[in-house]
Enzyme design. Structure first.
Site, PDB file in Angstrom:
ATOM      1  N   LYS A 194      93.823  26.287  36.739  1.00  0.00           N
ATOM      2  CA  LYS A 194      93.643  26.772  35.368  1.00  0.00           C
ATOM      3  C   LYS A 194      92.336  26.148  34.873  1.00  0.00           C
ATOM      4  O   LYS A 194      92.303  25.382  33.894  1.00  0.00           O
ATOM      5  CB  LYS A 194      94.868  26.352  34.534  1.00  0.00           C
ATOM      6  CG  LYS A 194      94.953  26.969  33.150  1.00  0.00           C
ATOM      7  CD  LYS A 194      95.325  28.438  33.153  1.00  0.00           C
ATOM      8  CE  LYS A 194      95.333  28.975  31.725  1.00  0.00           C
ATOM      9  NZ  LYS A 194      95.362  30.439  31.649  1.00  0.00           N
ATOM     10  N   ASP A 251     105.325  24.631  41.938  1.00  0.00           N
ATOM     11  CA  ASP A 251     106.771  24.664  41.711  1.00  0.00           C
ATOM     12  C   ASP A 251     107.164  26.069  41.241  1.00  0.00           C
ATOM     13  O   ASP A 251     108.076  26.708  41.780  1.00  0.00           O
ATOM     14  CB  ASP A 251     107.095  23.615  40.617  1.00  0.00           C
ATOM     15  CG  ASP A 251     108.578  23.385  40.443  1.00  0.00           C
ATOM     16  OD1 ASP A 251     109.359  23.975  41.207  1.00  0.00           O
ATOM     17  OD2 ASP A 251     108.945  22.618  39.539  1.00  0.00           O
ATOM     18  N   ASP A 255     108.691  29.379  43.676  1.00  0.00           N
ATOM     19  CA  ASP A 255     109.990  29.986  43.341  1.00  0.00           C
ATOM     20  C   ASP A 255     109.842  31.488  43.109  1.00  0.00           C
ATOM     21  O   ASP A 255     110.691  32.280  43.519  1.00  0.00           O
ATOM     22  CB  ASP A 255     110.581  29.338  42.077  1.00  0.00           C
ATOM     23  CG  ASP A 255     111.495  28.181  42.430  1.00  0.00           C
ATOM     24  OD1 ASP A 255     111.455  27.740  43.597  1.00  0.00           O
ATOM     25  OD2 ASP A 255     112.244  27.720  41.556  1.00  0.00           O
TER      26      ASP A 255
END
Ligand code: NAD
Length: 365
Positions: A194, A251, A255
């Site tokens: 980012k 993370d 997922d």
């Protein structure tokens, strides 16, 4: 005769069921290879709380310390959900294991065979050949481990903060894992950050650019902001070959990749340590991406493929046995292609149990 020494921690729920058959597959795979398996089984998670009063007993740590890798099942379940958060099996077993063995890199293959595209929430026409990518997540740095504070302010308000911290060296070492993975694949890395907002991401992007140019100029490197990466994962996951990113972004993205790839019963993972084992390869912990599946535990119907594919990752990364790992991966793929399906990947076809699924893989080895 080469000996592979590893710890076996089956854990709770479907853990012991899928572990038992995964070990049978491993035994068959090494049978004619002049390789000996030397593994010791130990309690972890809820079963360890019940038997020994702790989710990660000292005796289990000792078994792991004496080994070159850990083959892990999964931990937790309704029985232990009322315990305080810090004592819950996942937190009290997995986090200390990560810390003890300095497991800094999490590598998850996002693999969906084209025969199983119905398992994905994406339309089959978007993924005609299935899905194949790898997500490499930094595991010991970033906002989860930086300084945190909650304080009462003078005006009566309350303020909480978490701090994201990364050093160049931490970024370089996770890039090494991504580079090694990309070299065995299409040679493409997408680094996710980012950098339009975060200082850590500016450093991440600069380090990725300079380090890969210097160390592996043959790699095709691209950069993507994490919000865009989340959209692209849902739109066209196959545009990625190897994704590499920091802890929290990884993370969430890994997922998302898991759900895009369909059944949890097929998804393996590797967490690699900073230190090498006696074979000169990283110590690692290998486990299915899913949990203990309490809804189907004890019925002998869980899909063992994720555990079996995790064992294959162990052979590849902690023992340097890439061709043997591939042999197992191909046998799993062939078994599924030939129509052998546990309930989670059956989609109306006849389903078979955990043991039969493993037998169908053993037959193809
Ligand atoms: P889960 O992954 O256990 O189950 C989610 C769904 O996926 C269930 O319907 C389950 O039946 C199915 N599923 C998962 N693995 C499967 C397999 N191999 N074959 C067929 N179906 C499979 O997630 P959950 O229900 O959120 O969590 C259950 C327990 O597992 C909780 O106690 C949780 O804390 C724990 N958990 C542990 C780990 C770990 O040990 N690393 C990871 C996730 C969840």
């Amino acid at each position: 005769m080469q000996t592979l020494k590893f710890a076996v921690l089956p854990g709770d729920g479907i853990g012991p069921e899928v572990m038992e058959v995964a070990l049978d597959v491993l035994k068959k795979a090494v049978e004619t290879e002049g390789i000996d398996l030397d593994f010791e089984t130990a309690d972890v998670g809820g079963v360890a709380i019940d038997n020994q009063g702790s989710a990660l007993p000292e005796s289990t740590i000792s078994v792991c310390e004496a080994a070159d890798a850990i083959l892990f099942g999964s931990v937790g379940g309704p029985k232990w959900e009322s315990l305080p958060p810090a004592e819950q099996p996942e937190r009290a077993a997995l986090l200390p294991l990560r810390k003890r063995f300095k497991l800094f890199a999490n590598l998850r293959p996002g693999l969906l065979y084209k025969e199983l595209t119905d398992a994905s929430p994406l339309k089959s026409e978007r993924i005609p050949d299935g899905i194949d990518l790898v997500c490499v997540r930094e595991l010991t740095g970033g906002i989860y481990f930086g300084p945190k504070e909650t304080k009462d302010l003078e005006d009566g308000d309350v303020e909480a903060s978490d701090t994201m911290v990364y050093k160049r060296s931490e970024i370089e070492r996770i890039l090494d894992v991504a580079i090694a993975s990309a070299k065995t694949r299409q040679g493409k890395i997408c680094s996710v950050d980012k950098a339009n907002v975060l200082n850590t991401s500016v450093l991440w992007r600069k380090t990725a650019t300079e380090y890969i140019a210097a160390k592996a100029p043959e790699i095709e490197l691209s950069h993507m902001y994490v919000d865009n990466a989340a959209m692209q994962m849902a739109r066209d996951p196959n545009q990625f070959d190897v994704l590499v990113t920091e802890n929290m972004f990884g993370d969430i993205l890994s997922d998302e990749m898991g759900i895009v790839c369909g059944s949890l019963g097929m998804l393996s993972s590797a967490s690699l340590g900073l230190e090498n084992n006696q074979h000169g390869h990283p110590f690692g912990l290998y486990e299915p991406s899913g949990g203990t599946a309490p809804d189907i535990a004890g019925q002998g119907i869980a899909n063992p493929c994720a555990q079996i594919l995790s064992a294959a990752l162990m052979l590849r990364y902690s023992f340097g046995l890439a061709s043997l790992a591939e042999k197992i991966e191909n046998a799993v793929k062939q078994a599924v292609m030939d129509g052998n399906r546990t309930g989670d990947i059956a989609f109306g076809q006849t389903s078979i149990g955990t043991r039969q699924m493993a037998e169908s893989i053993i037959e193809r080895l």
